[in-house]
Design an enzyme around this catalytic site. Structure first.
Site, mmCIF file in Angstrom:
data_model
loop_
_atom_site.group_PDB
_atom_site.id
_atom_site.type_symbol
_atom_site.label_atom_id
_atom_site.label_comp_id
_atom_site.label_asym_id
_atom_site.label_seq_id
_atom_site.Cartn_x
_atom_site.Cartn_y
_atom_site.Cartn_z
ATOM 1 N N LYS A 34 0.653 -1.321 -0.068
ATOM 2 C CA LYS A 34 -0.181 -0.039 0.121
ATOM 3 C C LYS A 34 0.861 1.190 -0.118
ATOM 4 O O LYS A 34 2.147 1.252 0.346
ATOM 5 C CB LYS A 34 -1.067 0.023 1.252
ATOM 6 N N TYR A 254 15.323 30.558 7.695
ATOM 7 C CA TYR A 254 14.001 31.328 7.874
ATOM 8 C C TYR A 254 13.960 31.174 9.387
ATOM 9 O O TYR A 254 13.821 29.983 10.101
ATOM 10 C CB TYR A 254 12.853 30.577 7.214
#
Length: 363
Positions: A34, A254
């Site tokens: 999956k 940042y």
């Protein structure tokens, strides 16, 4: 210059499958594919797991992609179907379905089919996510057994919630509950996920369904795949794109979340959350450059990460390869620095990362 890249080692993949078979020698293997084979590439991974006995996916589109890719092995839909209109698609493609609620049972009984479908009846023994209540087992089981739309064998399964912790008694409680429930039913049983395979041998029974460990990653708490003889399948790499000198007491990135204590050099690498690297990886999260570990500093940006390389005695230069995780740096360790789990890191690798499938033995 090739930047963000995921090298997928198919030899390691097959090694891990052999290791699973050695750990659970009497059980059949349902390989869980999956979420794009945990970020490794659904169809290609399946094509190199031909020694597995069956495949398991979460949703019907994943199963259809496997069939379109030429895979003919049994495919189990772990979440079953969500719409009665999908039942003919299951039959046409020889998909097996998990039944975990009343809607699915009613829809399957009422369907107009030319042939029966193989089913897996899922019982909730304590995960409290999908599965029928234990007291519903006999009713659901008998209805499935009597339905012309269901193949005679009704496989039985459950799912562990705490198997990654061998000190947690919850798994033993779930195992005992399931064993008591199915004691009088002569059917194939499937309990063990990756953690069950490693930590709870008594849960192996007829089928095991490995997911994470297929890809060389440990499902157990505070361990890495190598502890269990597994080899990492994915090696996520990029390149150094700049070398910068930074004076003391200067912020980086940042928000200036990291500040240099003394003059140092920085390697800027072409990787970021746009590639699937975790944005919240802490200062000090390791990367490998020239066979040495260095720590990232400052905020992870969309496209770039800053690495503190000190006085650069290693001679790091623009173009050098950077291993973000892989054989030399376990993804489990990176996940711990990012306060997440390796499942998420592997599944989050984005399409802009180039994939290369190789077949080589690891040391």
């Amino acid at each position: 210059m090739k930047l963000a890249a995921a090298e997928i080692n198919l030899s390691a993949l097959r090694h891990n499958l052999r290791r699973i078979k050695a750990l659970a020698p009497r059980a059949k293997v349902m390989a869980v594919l999956k979420a794009n084979a945990y970020g490794h590439g659904l169809v290609t991974i399946a094509q190199h797991l031909q020694d597995a006995d069956a495949f398991a996916v979460a949703r019907i589109d994943e199963a259809l992609a496997l069939r379109a890719g030429g895979l003919t092995k049994p495919i189990v839909l772990l979440e079953g179907f969500f719409n009665a209109n999908d039942i003919p698609i299951l039959l046409a493609n020889n998909f097996q379905t998990v039944i975990h609620n009343e809607y699915q049972l009613n829809a399957l009984e009422s369907a107009k089919l030319d042939a029966p479908i193989a089913t897996w009846l899922k019982v909730d023994t304590g995960m409290h996510r999908l599965g029928i209540e234990p007291e519903q087992l006999d009713s659901f089981y008998n209805r499935l057994k009597s339905s012309e739309n269901v193949k005679p064998q009704v496989n039985l399964m459950t799912h562990f919630s705490c198997a990654d912790d061998v000190e947690n008694s919850k798994t033993k409680v779930q195992l005992n509950k399931f064993t008591q429930l199915v004691d009088n039913k002569n059917e194939s049983l499937c309990l063990a996920n990756s953690a069950g395979i490693i930590g709870w041998p008594e849960s192996h029974n007829d089928w095991v369904r490995p997911g994470l460990m297929l890809y060389g990653v440990s499902p157990m708490q505070e361990q890495v795949g190598a502890h269990h003889g597994l080899q990492p399948v994915m090696r996520l790499t990029t390149r150094v794109i700049a070398i910068r000198s930074l004076p003391a007491n200067e912020p980086v990135g940042y928000g200036g979340r990291w500040q240099s204590k003394h003059a140092t050099q920085l390697a800027i690498v072409a990787m970021g959350y746009g590639d699937g690297y975790p944005r919240h990886a802490k200062n000090g999260t390791p990367v490998m450059i020239r066979n040495q570990r260095f720590g990232i500093v400052g905020s992870v940006s969309m496209d770039m990460i800053t690495v503190d390389i000190g006085d650069n005695k290693a001679g790091i230069a623009v173009g050098d390869e950077v291993e973000m995780w892989g054989p030399n740096l376990p993804v489990e360790e990176v996940a711990a620095y990012a306060d997440t789990i390796p499942y998420e890191l592997l599944c989050n690798v984005t399409p802009r990362v180039s994939y290369e499938y190789v077949d080589k033995n690891q040391a």
